[in-house]
Design an enzyme around this catalytic site. Sequence first.
Site, PDB file in Angstrom:
ATOM      1  N   PRO A 152     -10.907 -43.892  57.708  1.00 45.30           N
ATOM      2  CG  PRO A 152      -9.813 -45.270  56.200  1.00 45.30           C
ATOM      3  CD  PRO A 152      -9.934 -43.837  56.632  1.00 45.30           C
ATOM      4  CB  CYS A 153     -12.960 -45.494  62.607  1.00 39.50           C
ATOM      5  SG  CYS A 153     -14.262 -46.696  62.285  1.00 39.50           S
ATOM      6  CD  GLN A 154     -12.300 -49.695  59.063  1.00 38.72           C
ATOM      7  OE1 GLN A 154     -11.735 -48.604  58.992  1.00 38.72           O
ATOM      8  NE2 GLN A 154     -13.272 -50.025  58.253  1.00 38.72           N
ATOM      9  CB  SER A 156     -12.722 -48.634  65.937  1.00 38.06           C
ATOM     10  OG  SER A 156     -13.802 -49.306  66.523  1.00 38.06           O
TER      11      SER A 156
END
Length: 98
Positions: A86-88, A91
């Site tokens: 998960p890049c949240q 990012s």
Amino acid sequence: MFLSAKRRLIAATIQFFDLFSGIGGFREGLRRAGNFVCVGHCEVDTYADKNYRLLFDTEGEWYCNDARTIEPERMPDFDLLCAGFPCQAFSIAGKREG
């Protein structure tokens, strides 16, 4: 004999499933590596999925929008399961609270 079998194995196409696909980072890497074929993907974010479909030809591939609802017996056969981190949390599009 052994060398011939090894060459066939190296030249074989590997089928993969792209779980938590995002916009296709894993898929692009495998595309560049060569000898990989995507048989399906799963992505819950509709905007990421829309971009994924613009970037890659997904016609005829299996799709699920929520990994929690996947029924494994309905999935296509694959050799490799790719799952994006998960890049949240990192990012600027996310909340950076991971």
